[in-house]
Design a protein around this motif. Sequence first.
Motif, mmCIF file in Angstrom:
data_model
loop_
_atom_site.group_PDB
_atom_site.id
_atom_site.type_symbol
_atom_site.label_atom_id
_atom_site.label_comp_id
_atom_site.label_asym_id
_atom_site.label_seq_id
_atom_site.Cartn_x
_atom_site.Cartn_y
_atom_site.Cartn_z
ATOM 1 N N GLN A 86 1.446 -1.341 0.182
ATOM 2 C CA GLN A 86 0.062 0.435 0.129
ATOM 3 C C GLN A 86 0.724 1.382 -0.059
ATOM 4 N N VAL A 87 0.558 2.699 -0.229
ATOM 5 C CA VAL A 87 1.483 3.679 -0.273
ATOM 6 C C VAL A 87 1.972 3.892 0.873
ATOM 7 N N ASP A 88 1.132 3.934 1.694
ATOM 8 C CA ASP A 88 1.703 4.104 3.460
ATOM 9 C C ASP A 88 3.372 3.629 3.464
ATOM 10 N N ALA A 89 2.995 2.440 3.532
ATOM 11 C CA ALA A 89 3.947 0.989 3.834
ATOM 12 C C ALA A 89 5.303 1.277 2.599
ATOM 13 N N ALA A 90 4.851 1.823 1.100
ATOM 14 C CA ALA A 90 5.391 2.129 0.245
ATOM 15 C C ALA A 90 6.122 3.295 0.612
ATOM 16 N N ARG A 91 5.968 4.141 0.977
ATOM 17 C CA ARG A 91 6.617 5.721 1.458
ATOM 18 C C ARG A 91 7.064 5.712 2.835
ATOM 19 N N SER A 92 7.015 4.540 3.604
ATOM 20 C CA SER A 92 7.695 4.290 4.621
ATOM 21 C C SER A 92 9.078 3.750 4.808
ATOM 22 N N LEU A 93 8.795 2.479 3.538
ATOM 23 C CA LEU A 93 9.979 1.850 3.419
ATOM 24 C C LEU A 93 11.307 2.295 2.532
ATOM 25 N N GLY A 94 10.679 3.538 1.588
ATOM 26 C CA GLY A 94 11.541 3.937 0.947
ATOM 27 C C GLY A 94 12.864 5.119 1.274
ATOM 28 N N VAL A 95 11.654 6.276 2.629
ATOM 29 C CA VAL A 95 11.560 7.178 3.519
ATOM 30 C C VAL A 95 13.561 6.427 4.663
ATOM 31 N N ALA A 96 12.390 5.119 4.939
ATOM 32 C CA ALA A 96 13.268 5.056 5.915
ATOM 33 C C ALA A 96 14.907 4.276 5.030
ATOM 34 N N ALA A 97 15.031 3.659 4.287
ATOM 35 C CA ALA A 97 16.057 3.014 3.572
ATOM 36 C C ALA A 97 17.192 4.421 3.262
ATOM 37 N N LEU A 98 16.520 5.642 2.705
ATOM 38 C CA LEU A 98 16.892 6.689 1.755
ATOM 39 C C LEU A 98 17.675 7.321 3.460
ATOM 40 N N GLN A 99 17.196 7.157 4.226
ATOM 41 C CA GLN A 99 17.712 7.599 5.644
ATOM 42 C C GLN A 99 18.716 6.863 6.335
ATOM 43 N N LYS A 100 18.597 5.950 6.102
ATOM 44 C CA LYS A 100 19.770 4.671 6.608
ATOM 45 C C LYS A 100 20.907 5.382 5.178
ATOM 46 N N ILE A 101 20.487 5.818 4.353
ATOM 47 C CA ILE A 101 21.862 5.733 3.414
ATOM 48 C C ILE A 101 22.267 6.600 3.447
ATOM 49 N N GLY A 102 22.025 8.165 3.785
ATOM 50 C CA GLY A 102 22.407 9.326 4.612
ATOM 51 C C GLY A 102 21.240 10.281 3.819
ATOM 52 N N PHE A 103 20.059 10.561 3.199
ATOM 53 C CA PHE A 103 19.574 11.540 3.740
ATOM 54 C C PHE A 103 18.438 12.026 4.816
ATOM 55 N N THR A 104 18.376 12.837 4.520
ATOM 56 C CA THR A 104 17.644 13.916 5.705
ATOM 57 C C THR A 104 16.117 13.350 5.668
ATOM 58 N N ALA A 105 15.519 13.850 6.126
ATOM 59 C CA ALA A 105 14.087 12.846 6.091
ATOM 60 C C ALA A 105 13.407 13.949 5.106
ATOM 61 N N ALA A 106 13.250 15.312 5.069
ATOM 62 C CA ALA A 106 12.838 15.770 4.169
ATOM 63 C C ALA A 106 13.720 15.356 2.670
ATOM 64 N N GLU A 107 14.263 15.052 2.479
ATOM 65 C CA GLU A 107 15.438 15.185 1.307
ATOM 66 C C GLU A 107 14.332 13.563 0.915
ATOM 67 N N ALA A 108 14.380 12.575 2.042
ATOM 68 C CA ALA A 108 13.449 10.923 1.769
ATOM 69 C C ALA A 108 12.788 11.069 1.197
ATOM 70 N N GLU A 109 11.793 12.213 1.831
ATOM 71 C CA GLU A 109 10.454 12.482 1.319
ATOM 72 C C GLU A 109 10.099 12.844 -0.002
ATOM 73 N N VAL A 110 11.036 14.243 -0.652
ATOM 74 C CA VAL A 110 10.507 13.889 -1.832
ATOM 75 C C VAL A 110 11.153 13.300 -3.156
ATOM 76 N N ILE A 111 12.768 13.213 -2.781
ATOM 77 C CA ILE A 111 13.133 10.866 -3.921
ATOM 78 C C ILE A 111 12.083 10.181 -3.506
ATOM 79 N N THR A 112 11.333 10.040 -2.681
ATOM 80 C CA THR A 112 10.461 8.579 -2.262
ATOM 81 C C THR A 112 9.091 9.117 -2.965
ATOM 82 N N ALA A 113 9.083 10.342 -3.144
ATOM 83 C CA ALA A 113 7.636 10.187 -3.755
ATOM 84 C C ALA A 113 7.500 10.789 -5.168
ATOM 85 N N GLY A 114 8.552 10.742 -5.994
ATOM 86 C CA GLY A 114 8.925 10.692 -7.507
ATOM 87 C C GLY A 114 8.544 8.667 -7.704
#
Length: 345
Positions: free
Chosen positions: A19-47
């Motif tokens: 589901q979209v919310d789970a996918a967003r959480s997964l993407g944001v968490a992975a991007l934060q783990k590799i060094g992006f801020t929460a705000a950056e991860a949100e933008v990247i994951t949305a696209g």
Amino acid sequence: MLGRCVEQAMNAGDSILLQVDAARSLGVAALQKIGFTAAEAEVITAGQIDAELCGYPALGLARILTISEHENFRKPRSAIRIEHETPVSARIDGGNYPGFYAVYRAMEVAIEKAQANRFAVVGARNCWMSGRSAYYVEKIARAGFACAHFACSGDQVAPLGGKKSVLGTNPMAFGLPGEPHPFVLDVATSATNNGDVILAGRLNQQLPEGVAIDPEGNPTRDPAAALAGSILTFGGEKFGHKGFGLSLMTQAMGLMAGPMLTNGRPADFGFLFIVFDPALLMPLPQFKQHLAALLDEIRATPRQPGVSEIRIPSERAFAQRERARATGFSMPRRIHDRLQSISNS
């Protein structure tokens, strides 16, 4: 093309419904783990999620893995900044950010300048891998503007008759405001895109015939050989000159975004937005009426035997996105598990 490969993996039971919310959480968490801020991860994951919803998994969350593996990811990032500006233009230094983030910021600048001046030309350089170009031009069109977008890179695609990569996959995209949705066209000038090739390799799938060559110039369906060799421009043997011409022109347009030169050729990606208010030429409601009449005429064209409908570019993606927002979308399990592993590390 790769969609068929992904479908094969899903039919084999090797997929997971997100589901979209789970996918967003997964993407944001992975991007934060590799060094992006929460705000950056949100933008990247949305696209990336928008690409998944529209049916383009090669440009979706699997690209997080490609970001983490990219040679530019190992280089330091700096703040995104405007390095040259006029009231109607800007050239943006993307700070070595993935284009998923830097090109999104360039798009925002283009909209702001078009809102203030009814016209804008914005380029972004020193950034890489922007995902699905339709994502950006659709947002610009929904803001009421017409847009042309050109994206160039290097060393992925061979010129017509060549066996060495000197061009990028070089997509061009266009967006026009319309009702109820914008009219959007997004096409790579290559026979397939780099994301398709990488995802096919991750899923142990073969490429379609006629899209790539190995380092010796021989046709190949092996993704690893294609990545070591070259993708071809679209059009095949008979019409390859058209794909090559459009690819070269897109590369040249991207040069205006200011990619750095090494030995006389671009060393990084270039992204160019040309945005304007249709009301410079006619009232926007009138343009939308003309556009709707054109598209209706196209849909009503007498069809050849076996053709159920004449489909307008972007309509399938819009319809699939609406369905997937409610039902979720399927992701190959091996991609999901790798992202989950990164998130939990």
